[in-house]
Write a protein that holds these residues in place. Structure first.
Motif, PDB file in Angstrom:
ATOM      1  N   UNK A  81      34.732  26.977  33.936  1.00 58.42           N
ATOM      2  CA  UNK A  81      35.557  25.866  34.405  1.00 58.42           C
ATOM      3  C   UNK A  81      36.010  26.130  35.830  1.00 58.42           C
ATOM      4  N   UNK A  82      36.157  25.080  36.591  1.00 54.55           N
ATOM      5  CA  UNK A  82      36.677  25.238  37.933  1.00 54.55           C
ATOM      6  C   UNK A  82      35.811  24.605  38.990  1.00 54.55           C
ATOM      7  N   UNK A  83      34.602  24.208  38.645  1.00 54.13           N
ATOM      8  CA  UNK A  83      33.744  23.548  39.626  1.00 54.13           C
ATOM      9  C   UNK A  83      33.304  24.475  40.720  1.00 54.13           C
ATOM     10  N   UNK A  84      32.884  23.911  41.854  1.00 57.24           N
ATOM     11  CA  UNK A  84      32.433  24.724  42.973  1.00 57.24           C
ATOM     12  C   UNK A  84      31.013  24.406  43.338  1.00 57.24           C
ATOM     13  N   UNK A  85      30.472  25.241  44.208  1.00 58.10           N
ATOM     14  CA  UNK A  85      29.166  24.970  44.775  1.00 58.10           C
ATOM     15  C   UNK A  85      28.055  25.854  44.239  1.00 58.10           C
ATOM     16  N   UNK A  86      28.343  26.721  43.292  1.00 53.40           N
ATOM     17  CA  UNK A  86      27.284  27.557  42.745  1.00 53.40           C
ATOM     18  C   UNK A  86      27.422  28.998  43.175  1.00 53.40           C
ATOM     19  N   UNK A  87      26.854  29.909  42.385  1.00 53.16           N
ATOM     20  CA  UNK A  87      27.008  31.337  42.662  1.00 53.16           C
ATOM     21  C   UNK A  87      26.372  31.774  43.957  1.00 53.16           C
ATOM     22  N   UNK A  88      25.372  31.016  44.436  1.00 55.14           N
ATOM     23  CA  UNK A  88      24.716  31.420  45.675  1.00 55.14           C
ATOM     24  C   UNK A  88      25.652  31.379  46.873  1.00 55.14           C
ATOM     25  N   UNK A  89      26.780  30.697  46.732  1.00 49.49           N
ATOM     26  CA  UNK A  89      27.754  30.639  47.821  1.00 49.49           C
ATOM     27  C   UNK A  89      28.400  31.999  48.067  1.00 49.49           C
ATOM     28  N   UNK A  90      28.252  32.910  47.104  1.00 51.04           N
ATOM     29  CA  UNK A  90      28.811  34.244  47.270  1.00 51.04           C
ATOM     30  C   UNK A  90      27.993  35.073  48.241  1.00 51.04           C
ATOM     31  N   UNK A  91      26.772  34.655  48.520  1.00 53.16           N
ATOM     32  CA  UNK A  91      25.909  35.418  49.404  1.00 53.16           C
ATOM     33  C   UNK A  91      26.358  35.277  50.857  1.00 53.16           C
ATOM     34  N   UNK A  92      26.000  36.260  51.666  1.00 57.16           N
ATOM     35  CA  UNK A  92      26.372  36.260  53.083  1.00 57.16           C
ATOM     36  C   UNK A  92      25.176  36.697  53.914  1.00 57.16           C
ATOM     37  N   UNK A  93      24.167  35.841  54.041  1.00 56.60           N
ATOM     38  CA  UNK A  93      22.967  36.251  54.791  1.00 56.60           C
ATOM     39  C   UNK A  93      23.237  36.403  56.285  1.00 56.60           C
TER      40      UNK A  93
END
Length: 459
Positions: free
Chosen positions: A15-27
């Protein structure tokens, strides 16, 4: 957004929504690896290439060292020593030549970050080396590359050639009055040469064996002159810090472990590969992004920094992957080589294979490592094959204890780590090999595949 998974391969959002786990990446280092001809100078310049160098040349060398130190950049080769502090140790005004040596001898089992970085984006290393050499007042630098990686060797040679042609290397770099030459050296493929002093001996043409310290490389390193030895990723991270700012770098990661880094995710995962993310991300989050464990299987154990770091279990999925948190969990972040194994893996077999590697790669200089790894292999092979005794478990623990902290370099410590940690978490599995006279994960090698309560025990 956070996600969780059963590690059967299907992520499910919390729960909480958001943009997806890939947003945690920092290329950053890997931002344009997938572009055509990403390794060329032309592509690198399109992505702010050599802008960090221009900003560094507008500062004094001491200010560059202070800037990198303030950024909190820590060595990405294993120990996590502050990069700027290592540069600061180089004595100035001593009248000796100073050297920078980049350790590209990536040999740790499970580690695969420096080689892909050099293959796809070699100019980030070249630019970082120029900045580092300017800071420590060096006019000569070396890249010690693992010699088997011939395609990487060719791209490094081409990147250095392009840098010379464009005026970033050679005499009077960008009109600054600074001179620098870089030599790319291919090693002969010895794990021990990943140890910085053994690397220096090898670079000087001698047999690669660790040196007695002190003196440390900062005082008497290559050719007995002050030398900085840094990992590829450490140096390649410097241009972005100079270009985008130390505050930007510190905005990622944790207070004591700031910035971005490359995690090598391998093993029984759906999508293995290199994942660039801020320090402090968890294995659970990385597995979410990689599709979890292979379908139908669950995580059993994993290494946070390659096979020389104590293994962890599924109880540690939420440990932040930074130097402090992993250390508090009883392991080391090391090279951030996340090897993941599912429930079909025999711990004894995995540890035996790792120990065979360390016994083979021991340089033989010190007795604890040379003799200890040999005897560990003999005992582990017997245990795996069902020829062991219960007393052998205490024996391998005792041998590992006689290696750990008592060998000439950290290779011995690395060989002992899988022994200690596997006995801590999976001692019952070792006992099953003894009681069952074979591997319980292989019916062909065990007399009690279905019944682990076999009464016959060798003591």
């Amino acid at each position: 957004m956070t996600v969780s998974t059963d590690y059967g391969g299907t992520p499910r959002p919390e729960a909480g929504g958001g943009d997806g786990p890939e947003k945690l990446l920092a290329p950053v280092l890997s931002a344009f690896w997938d572009e055509p001809r990403s390794w060329t100078l032309e592509t690198y310049l399109r992505h702010d290439g050599y802008q960090g160098l221009r900003k560094a040349l507008a500062m004094s060398p001491d200010d560059v060292i202070a800037y990198v130190k303030d950024s909190g950049l820590r060595g990405r080769g294993g120990a996590g020593f502050p990069t700027g502090m290592k540069w600061q140790f180089i004595p100035q005004g001593d009248g000796k030549p100073h050297y920078l040596v980049v350790n590209a001898d990536e040999s740790e089992p499970g580690t695969c970050k420096d080689i892909p970085l050099l293959f796809a984006n070699p100019h980030s290393l070249v630019e970082g080396m120029i900045i580092a050499c300017y800071a420590i007042r060096s006019e000569r630098a070396f890249i010690y590359l693992r010699g088997e990686t011939v395609p990487v060797l060719r791209r490094l040679h081409e990147a250095v050639r392009e840098a010379y042609a464009a005026g970033y290397l050679g005499r009077n770099i960008l009109g600054s009055g600074i001179d620098l030459d870089i030599t790319v050296h291919a090693g002969a493929g010895a794990y021990i040469c990943g140890e910085e002093t053994a690397l220096l001996d090898s670079l000087e043409g001698r047999r690669g064996q660790p040196r007695l310290r002190p003196p440390f490389p900062a005082v008497a390193g290559l050719y007995a002159c002050p030398t900085v030895v840094n990992n590829v990723e450490s140096i390649a991270s410097v241009p972005a810090i100079l270009n985008r700012g130390k505050e930007w770098f510190r905005s990622m990661g944790s207070e004591k472990s700031p910035g971005f880094t490359l995690y090598s995710l391998s093993g029984h995962v759906a999508r293995p590969g290199q994942y660039e993310a801020p320090l402090g991300i968890t294995l659970r989050q990385l597995l979410d992004m990689s599709g979890g464990m292979r379908p139908g299987h669950r995580l059993k154990f994993w290494t946070p920094g390659g096979s020389s770091t104590p293994l962890l279990t599924d109880e540690h999925l939420d440990v932040p992957l930074d130097y402090e948190a992993v250390g508090a969990a009883g392991s080391m972040l090391g090279t951030k080589a996340l090897q993941c194994f599912d429930e079909t893996t025999c711990v004894v077999r995995a540890v035996t294979r790792w120990t065979e590697f360390y016994a083979h790669e021991s340089c033989g200089k010190c007795t604890p490592c040379r003799e200890g790894t040999y005897w560990l292999v003999q005992l582990l092979r017997d245990i795996e094959a069902g020829r062991g005794r219960l007393t052998d478990l205490d024996k391998i623990d005792d041998i590992a204890d006689n290696i750990n902290g008592k060998s000439f370099c950290a290779l011995g410590d690395g060989a002992a780590s899988p022994i200690f940690s596997s006995l801590k978490y999976f001692r019952a599995e070792y006992e099953q090999h003894v009681r069952g006279r074979g591997c319980p994960f292989d019916p062909a090698k065990s007399t009690v595949w279905a019944d682990q309560s076999h009464p016959e025990v060798h003591v």
